[in-house]
Design a protein around this motif. Structure first.
Motif, PDB file in Angstrom:
ATOM      1  N   ALA A 228       0.838  -1.202   0.000  1.00 45.93           N
ATOM      2  CA  ALA A 228       0.000   0.000   0.000  1.00 45.93           C
ATOM      3  C   ALA A 228       0.875   1.256   0.000  1.00 45.93           C
ATOM      4  N   GLY A 229       1.991   1.211   0.749  1.00 46.49           N
ATOM      5  CA  GLY A 229       2.883   2.354   0.785  1.00 46.49           C
ATOM      6  C   GLY A 229       3.555   2.618  -0.549  1.00 46.49           C
ATOM      7  N   LEU A 230       3.860   1.556  -1.284  1.00 45.39           N
ATOM      8  CA  LEU A 230       4.517   1.717  -2.586  1.00 45.39           C
ATOM      9  C   LEU A 230       3.629   2.451  -3.590  1.00 45.39           C
ATOM     10  N   GLN A 231       2.315   2.356  -3.391  1.00 43.92           N
ATOM     11  CA  GLN A 231       1.411   3.037  -4.319  1.00 43.92           C
ATOM     12  C   GLN A 231       1.432   4.549  -4.112  1.00 43.92           C
ATOM     13  N   THR A 232       1.982   4.999  -2.988  1.00 49.09           N
ATOM     14  CA  THR A 232       2.006   6.439  -2.698  1.00 49.09           C
ATOM     15  C   THR A 232       3.375   7.076  -2.932  1.00 49.09           C
ATOM     16  N   VAL A 233       4.373   6.280  -3.332  1.00 50.24           N
ATOM     17  CA  VAL A 233       5.699   6.845  -3.607  1.00 50.24           C
ATOM     18  C   VAL A 233       5.588   7.810  -4.795  1.00 50.24           C
ATOM     19  N   PRO A 234       6.077   9.039  -4.665  1.00 52.58           N
ATOM     20  CA  PRO A 234       5.925  10.038  -5.752  1.00 52.58           C
ATOM     21  C   PRO A 234       6.591   9.569  -7.043  1.00 52.58           C
ATOM     22  N   GLU A 235       5.818   9.562  -8.091  1.00 58.13           N
ATOM     23  CA  GLU A 235       6.345   9.158  -9.395  1.00 58.13           C
ATOM     24  C   GLU A 235       7.379  10.164  -9.913  1.00 58.13           C
ATOM     25  N   ASP A 236       7.176  11.430  -9.595  1.00 52.56           N
ATOM     26  CA  ASP A 236       8.116  12.457 -10.063  1.00 52.56           C
ATOM     27  C   ASP A 236       9.511  12.202  -9.507  1.00 52.56           C
ATOM     28  N   THR A 237       9.583  11.815  -8.231  1.00 54.12           N
ATOM     29  CA  THR A 237      10.885  11.553  -7.616  1.00 54.12           C
ATOM     30  C   THR A 237      11.561  10.366  -8.271  1.00 54.12           C
ATOM     31  N   LEU A 238      10.789   9.300  -8.536  1.00 58.65           N
ATOM     32  CA  LEU A 238      11.344   8.111  -9.183  1.00 58.65           C
ATOM     33  C   LEU A 238      11.811   8.432 -10.598  1.00 58.65           C
ATOM     34  N   ALA A 241      15.033  10.242 -10.504  1.00 61.74           N
ATOM     35  CA  ALA A 241      16.149   9.341 -10.213  1.00 61.74           C
ATOM     36  C   ALA A 241      16.547   8.567 -11.462  1.00 61.74           C
ATOM     37  N   ILE A 242      15.558   8.161 -12.267  1.00 62.10           N
ATOM     38  CA  ILE A 242      15.863   7.440 -13.509  1.00 62.10           C
ATOM     39  C   ILE A 242      16.627   8.345 -14.474  1.00 62.10           C
ATOM     40  N   ILE A 243      16.188   9.604 -14.590  1.00 64.57           N
ATOM     41  CA  ILE A 243      16.872  10.553 -15.484  1.00 64.57           C
ATOM     42  C   ILE A 243      18.309  10.776 -15.032  1.00 64.57           C
ATOM     43  N   ASP A 244      18.533  10.778 -13.720  1.00 71.42           N
ATOM     44  CA  ASP A 244      19.889  10.969 -13.181  1.00 71.42           C
ATOM     45  C   ASP A 244      20.753   9.725 -13.304  1.00 71.42           C
ATOM     46  N   GLY A 245      20.184   8.639 -13.835  1.00 71.03           N
ATOM     47  CA  GLY A 245      20.960   7.430 -14.072  1.00 71.03           C
ATOM     48  C   GLY A 245      20.984   6.461 -12.909  1.00 71.03           C
ATOM     49  N   ALA A 246      20.066   6.594 -11.960  1.00 69.12           N
ATOM     50  CA  ALA A 246      20.036   5.685 -10.816  1.00 69.12           C
ATOM     51  C   ALA A 246      19.543   4.314 -11.258  1.00 69.12           C
ATOM     52  N   SER A 247      20.233   3.278 -10.780  1.00 64.76           N
ATOM     53  CA  SER A 247      19.799   1.918 -11.068  1.00 64.76           C
ATOM     54  C   SER A 247      18.567   1.571 -10.242  1.00 64.76           C
ATOM     55  N   ARG A 248      17.992   0.395 -10.512  1.00 69.24           N
ATOM     56  CA  ARG A 248      16.802  -0.011  -9.762  1.00 69.24           C
ATOM     57  C   ARG A 248      17.111  -0.131  -8.277  1.00 69.24           C
ATOM     58  N   TRP A 249      18.257  -0.735  -7.960  1.00 68.12           N
ATOM     59  CA  TRP A 249      18.640  -0.896  -6.562  1.00 68.12           C
ATOM     60  C   TRP A 249      18.850   0.461  -5.890  1.00 68.12           C
ATOM     61  N   GLN A 250      19.451   1.407  -6.610  1.00 67.09           N
ATOM     62  CA  GLN A 250      19.676   2.744  -6.044  1.00 67.09           C
ATOM     63  C   GLN A 250      18.362   3.475  -5.816  1.00 67.09           C
ATOM     64  N   ARG A 251      17.396   3.281  -6.727  1.00 67.76           N
ATOM     65  CA  ARG A 251      16.086   3.927  -6.528  1.00 67.76           C
ATOM     66  C   ARG A 251      15.391   3.365  -5.289  1.00 67.76           C
ATOM     67  N   VAL A 256      12.814   4.811  -2.267  1.00 66.63           N
ATOM     68  CA  VAL A 256      11.680   4.051  -1.733  1.00 66.63           C
ATOM     69  C   VAL A 256      11.822   3.799  -0.237  1.00 66.63           C
ATOM     70  N   ILE A 257      12.970   3.261   0.186  1.00 65.46           N
ATOM     71  CA  ILE A 257      13.135   2.905   1.596  1.00 65.46           C
ATOM     72  C   ILE A 257      13.009   4.118   2.525  1.00 65.46           C
ATOM     73  N   PRO A 258      13.686   5.260   2.241  1.00 67.04           N
ATOM     74  CA  PRO A 258      13.476   6.431   3.124  1.00 67.04           C
ATOM     75  C   PRO A 258      12.021   6.898   3.166  1.00 67.04           C
ATOM     76  N   TYR A 259      11.333   6.784   2.031  1.00 64.33           N
ATOM     77  CA  TYR A 259       9.936   7.208   1.995  1.00 64.33           C
ATOM     78  C   TYR A 259       9.055   6.290   2.850  1.00 64.33           C
ATOM     79  N   LEU A 260       9.399   4.995   2.923  1.00 58.12           N
ATOM     80  CA  LEU A 260       8.575   4.027   3.653  1.00 58.12           C
ATOM     81  C   LEU A 260       9.035   3.806   5.091  1.00 58.12           C
ATOM     82  N   MET A 261      10.011   4.574   5.570  1.00 57.86           N
ATOM     83  CA  MET A 261      10.509   4.367   6.933  1.00 57.86           C
ATOM     84  C   MET A 261       9.426   4.485   8.002  1.00 57.86           C
ATOM     85  N   PRO A 262       8.455   5.404   7.895  1.00 60.88           N
ATOM     86  CA  PRO A 262       7.369   5.404   8.893  1.00 60.88           C
ATOM     87  C   PRO A 262       6.602   4.084   8.928  1.00 60.88           C
TER      88      PRO A 262
END
Length: 343
Positions: A228-238, A241-251, A256-262
């Motif tokens: 349920a939390g993954l559905q609320t992760v901001p798409e713009d941020t992801l 990160a993709i445009i900046d060249g972040a790999s899947r693991w880095q994203r 994702v993990i900092p966003y879901l820490m609560p």
């Protein structure tokens, strides 16, 4: 909000907490300060024709009932129940410490005491199962979220199956599977080429199986929350990160993990409370000889002919205290994060 308005707003919740939480805990604490009334014994003589007479000591039911009516809580014992051999065993521990020639010998003697044996398994179960549930639930949520939409429904259904099974029934099913005639037990015998191999006969393997069951049964809860939390992760941020060249693991790691820490904190709180009260697997696996928990001690005190209400109440209070100690660091960190966010 005005103080008066806030007071009336909080009054129903405060009354409910007082009636259903504070008062029951208070009554359990009062009961823990008492021990059961002593049995009134009388000697009776039984005579049979041509067989002579025999004397027998039995419980005087009427006198015991009158005593119970006079002292419904039992005999006041103060904190003696907390310090006796079946609980904190302060006298025995002091004696072990004086007589032990090494720390290992002292630990072995302390582990032989019923309360500390149950506490050892309870703490091991809690600190091993809780992080594994969080990690496994998160991994499943990420994998399911990455599936094509057509497969997500089926994947979610199968991921939730362990949660749909009653805990006691689920533990019984796994218990039958690891039996020497079960699927897992027979397979291990064939793989290890040992027809006498038994998972139930080894205390260490019994602990492992109980923890495997705990992870299997609780992981779907973590999965649901994380999904349920993954559905609320901001798409713009992801996308950034993709445009900046972040790999899947880095994203996943930096977005994702900092966003879901609560949510991690929430799941940790729930799992710490649930796992510290582990009970059903111990009963379902019939693991009392190898692994007992604090909740099982309470159950054992209340079952059978002699119901030890004072002993069960003392163990309940110690369990509540243990849960409070476990939750304190998480709650303190949450409070600090909340204050930091406000400032």
């Amino acid at each position: 909000m005005k103080h008066k308005t806030f007071l009336w707003f909080m009054l129903p919740s405060a009354l409910a907490m007082l009636l259903f939480i504070a008062l029951p805990i208070g009554s359990v604490f009062v009961q823990s300060l008492h021990i059961e009334n002593e049995k009134v014994l009388i000697e009776v003589e039984n005579c049979v024709p041509l067989g002579g007479c025999t004397k027998e000591t039995v419980v005087d039911i009427e006198a015991s009932a009158r005593l119970k009516a006079e002292r419904p809580l039992g005999v006041y014992n103060g904190f003696g129940t907390y310090t006796n051999r079946n609980h904190l065993a302060t006298t025995e521990i002091a004696q072990f410490w004086r007589n032990s020639d090494s720390l290992g010998a002292f630990a072995k003697q302390v582990y032989g005491l019923p309360f500390y044996k149950a506490l050892s398994f309870t703490l091991a179960y809690t600190f091993i199962v809780t992080p594994l549930v969080i990690i496994l639930g998160f991994c499943i949520a990420v994998c399911v979220n990455a599936l094509p939409r057509i497969f997500k429904g089926l994947a979610i259904f199968f991921s939730l199956l362990p949660m749909m099974v009653t805990p006691l029934i689920g533990s019984l099913i796994l218990f039958w599977m690891i039996d020497s005639r079960g699927v897992l037990g027979k397979s291990l015998q064939v793989l290890m080429e040992n027809p006498d191999l038994s998972l139930k006969a080894s205390p260490a393997l019994t602990w492992v199986m109980l923890m495997v069951y705990g992870v299997w049964h609780s992981a779907p809860f973590a999965f649901v929350v994380f999904y349920a939390g993954l559905q609320t992760v901001p798409e713009d941020t992801l996308e950034s990160a993709i445009i900046d060249g972040a790999s899947r693991w880095q994203r996943v790691r930096y977005v994702v993990i900092p966003y879901l820490m609560p949510l991690v904190t929430f799941i940790a709180l729930i799992q710490l409370m649930d796992n510290f009260r582990v009970f059903e697997p111990v009963v379902g696996f019939s693991a009392e000889a190898s692994a007992t928990s604090l909740s099982w001690i309470i159950y054992n005190d209340l079952k059978g002919e002699f119901q030890l209400f004072g002993s069960a109440a003392a163990t309940s209070m110690l369990t509540i205290l243990g849960v409070a100690i476990l939750l304190a660091p998480v709650l303190i960190r949450t409070w600090r994060d909340f204050k930091g966010a406000k400032t």
